[in-house]
Scaffold this active site. Structure first.
Site, short mmCIF file in Angstrom:
data_model
loop_
_atom_site.label_atom_id
_atom_site.label_comp_id
_atom_site.label_asym_id
_atom_site.label_seq_id
_atom_site.Cartn_x
_atom_site.Cartn_y
_atom_site.Cartn_z
N ASP A 198 0.84 -1.19 0.13
CA ASP A 198 0.15 -0.20 -0.12
C ASP A 198 0.85 1.26 0.03
O ASP A 198 1.80 1.43 0.81
CB ASP A 198 -0.81 -0.07 1.28
N GLU A 209 2.11 3.03 2.99
CA GLU A 209 3.24 2.48 3.73
C GLU A 209 4.64 3.00 3.28
O GLU A 209 5.63 2.51 3.78
CB GLU A 209 3.33 0.86 3.61
N ASP A 256 -2.58 -3.66 4.29
CA ASP A 256 -1.19 -2.93 3.82
C ASP A 256 -0.23 -3.84 3.05
O ASP A 256 0.39 -3.12 2.26
CB ASP A 256 -0.28 -2.75 5.13
N GLU A 298 -2.23 -6.94 7.97
CA GLU A 298 -2.24 -5.55 8.23
C GLU A 298 -1.29 -5.33 9.26
O GLU A 298 -1.07 -5.85 10.37
CB GLU A 298 -3.68 -5.32 8.84
N ARG A 299 -0.39 -4.25 9.01
CA ARG A 299 0.63 -3.76 9.83
C ARG A 299 0.10 -2.89 10.82
O ARG A 299 -0.34 -1.65 10.57
CB ARG A 299 1.79 -3.30 8.88
#
Length: 620
Positions: free
Chosen positions: A335, A338, A370, A401-402
């Site tokens: 993404d 990021e 992400d 998902e981070r």
């Protein structure tokens, strides 16, 4: 009328001529050239002509025209080049405020030019007399008919032909519609032309605005209205008439076979009678047409119009909806959030670590998550084309998902953490992963205590069913992404991938085997990203679920169990009205079972929902 304003009779004063006739003539020539080529810049030139007509002062050069409306750098540069050429031909002292001898007056070609108002009035008055409207100049609105082989033309014909197939569902999804309509359109439905941001799909909004097409449900379903069906039927009849025109180059053989072959081929041709275009048809098209004829023969008697469509569809589906082993590569999608904004140094460190590890990745906008992985089709560049053909992309069932510790804390406070988990569960991918970055020491100065954050992480894994991976810093995050990319590359190395719609989720198992070759059923990236838009229109069922989840203690599983019994607030209120007493209303939802263990919701939660929807005043 006030006495201070005397009535004036007689003719209006003639408008003064433009003090910049040379610039006006050049702009008129540019507009006429653009109009002959069908370019939309003709409207920009016309706006500049109108602005120049209103300006009462002479201009010395094109740079002074920048103060006028609709005069940008491009138009001023063109006018400056023409002005320099004019000085070279007529001398540096040549006047630019009068036309050369023998030159036609500017704006004579177009009736819409403001320099010729009498002619425009005469045309309008004659038209008004012909219509019998008492001298009105308003023209009758023309019916909208899309241009041949345009996006709207292809969409209308595709939906009409699909509706003619017996047992058709009456609508088409976006990806399926784009795939079927592409052979009928000259422009791409997914990739814009160079210098433009519009694709052939942009015409769908015009069709909806003209009430020819209707868009419903989510994912979107497209179907024809009554007006669109009538227009598409006319376009189809015209298409058949064009194909039946004699004089085309037809090989010798059986007459019925030639007629069928011609019909099948013309479904993907432009419909022109140019023999050069017929000679340039690829061999695969002729082979596909021959195969379609053979299949239509074997199918027996039937509608001749339905045969080519069904046979071409049956031939095209295996190639368009599957990726064979070795025909694709695994690519990590990152993404763009990021890599940009916020702590730029830390985000650039992630990119550098991925590059250092030799991971193939692509930065793009992801509406949910992400990181994820796609299987991108390998395509070979076409000689003579600037861009290589766009390969198909299927999304693998892994999404990450981070969360850093400070981000986790903020998302819990403002409610984003719960919403993100909800959207990840319903994004269509089976294996969501939470990548939690940071150690216990990084929680020292946060708004929430460390125990609350640790409890949220445990609930995410145990209650919500996510896989949680803990890392210390950005470097370990990049290492985990590298390991996952190599693992997925090996996992999908010898698999045949099939494209499915989100509506068919669960119909095909990824563990099935066909012919001894394992395959996976995946959704396309375009459909995945479109279905994950955050602020899209929501159904009543989705809004009802979000309302229920605002109640403390009512999780997603409990809301889903209630929706299984009552799909809308109306159905729930109707059930409350059928109850005989207040106690029965309060216990209405208490016996509904939820989750894997099939536990009851309980009387306390049932009473809270009843009070929320049936209490007239404020809750106490």
């Amino acid at each position: 009328m006030p006495d201070s304003e005397p009535v004036r009779f007689g003719r209006k004063r003639a408008l003064p001529s433009c003090p910049n006739p040379l610039f006006l003539q050049w702009l008129t020539e540019l507009r006429d050239e653009a109009k002959e080529k069908g370019l939309k810049i003709q409207y920009t030139y016309q706006k500049a002509i109108n602005s120049l007509n209103k300006y009462p002062l002479p201009l010395k050069n094109a740079k002074e025209a920048k103060i006028l409306q609709n005069f940008g750098d491009g138009i001023c540069k063109i006018l400056d080049e023409k002005l320099q050429r004019y000085y070279r031909e007529n001398g540096p002292k040549a006047s630019i405020h009068c036309l050369p001898k023998g030159a036609p007056p500017p704006g004579q070609k177009d009736n819409n030019n403001r320099l010729a108002p009498p002619r425009k009035r005469n045309d309008g008055s004659v038209e008004g007399k012909e219509k019998g409207g008492g001298g009105g100049t308003k023209r009758k609105k023309r019916e909208y008919v899309p241009q041949k082989r345009s996006g709207g033309y292809a969409v209308l014909l595709t939906l009409y032909r699909q509706a003619q197939i017996p047992g058709s569902k009456g609508y088409m999804l976006k990806m399926e519609l784009q795939t079927e309509a592409q052979p009928l359109c000259d422009k791409s439905f997914t990739v814009p032309d160079l210098g433009s941001k519009y694709t052939a799909w942009s015409s769908v909004s015009t069709l909806i605005q003209k009430n020819l097409l209707i868009k419903t449900h989510n994912p979107a379903r497209y179907s024809l209205t009554d007006e669109g069906l009538a227009l598409a039927e006319r376009l189809e009849s015209v298409e058949r008439d064009v194909k039946n025109i004699p004089g085309e180059d037809i090989s010798e053989g059986d007459g019925q076979e030639e007629e069928e072959e011609e019909r099948v081929v013309d479904l993907t041709e432009s419909g022109d009678d140019d023999s050069d275009e017929e000679e340039q048809l690829p061999e695969s098209l002729s082979q596909r047409a021959t195969c379609a004829i053979q299949l239509s023969r074997d199918a027996g008697e039937g509608s001749l119009q339905g045969k080519p469509q069904s046979t071409l569809t049956s031939i095209r589906k295996p190639n368009r909806e599957s990726l064979l082993p070795g025909a694709y590569e695994i690519l990590l999608c990152v993404d763009f959030i990021e890599t940009t904004g916020g702590s730029h140094h830390r985000k650039q460190e992630l990119v550098k670590e991925l590059q250092r590890n030799g991971v193939a990745f692509d930065v793009r906008k992801l509406n949910v998550g992400d990181f994820l992985w796609v299987a991108r089709e390998k395509v070979t560049p076409v000689p003579g084309q600037l861009r290589a053909p766009v390969g198909r992309e299927l999304v693998l069932d892994y999404i990450i998902e981070r969360k850093r510790m400070d981000d986790l804390c903020g998302s819990i406070i403002d409610g984003r953490f719960r919403e993100q988990k909800f959207r990840l569960k319903r994004c269509g991918l089976r294996k969501p992963i939470y990548l939690v970055e940071g150690s216990s020491s990084s929680t020292a100065h946060l708004s929430l205590p460390e125990s609350t954050l640790q409890q949220a992480i445990v609930n995410t894994q145990v209650v919500d069913g996510f896989f949680v991976k803990r890392v210390q810093d950005v470097r370990e995050s990049a290492a985990y992404l590298t390991v996952m990319t190599r693992y997925l590359t090996k996992l999908y190395q010898n698999r045949t991938l099939f494209c499915r719609s989100r509506e068919l989720e669960g119909d095909i198992s990824s563990n099935e085997e066909e012919g001894g070759i394992p395959f996976c059923s995946l959704i396309s990236f375009a459909e995945f990203n479109h279905g994950a838009v955050k602020n899209k229109c929501q159904t009543v069922r989705e809004v009802f679920a979000r309302q229920l989840m605002q109640i403390s203690g009512l999780s997603g599983d409990k809301a889903a169990a209630i929706l299984g019994q009552y799909s809308s607030p109306h159905s729930l209120l109707a059930a409350y009205e059928k109850c005989g007493s207040e106690a029965e209303k309060e216990k209405l939802l208490s016996c509904i079972r939820y989750g894997k263990l099939k536990r009851n919701l309980g009387p306390a939660l049932s009473r809270t929902v009843y009070q929320l929807y049936c209490t007239p005043g404020a809750l106490t």
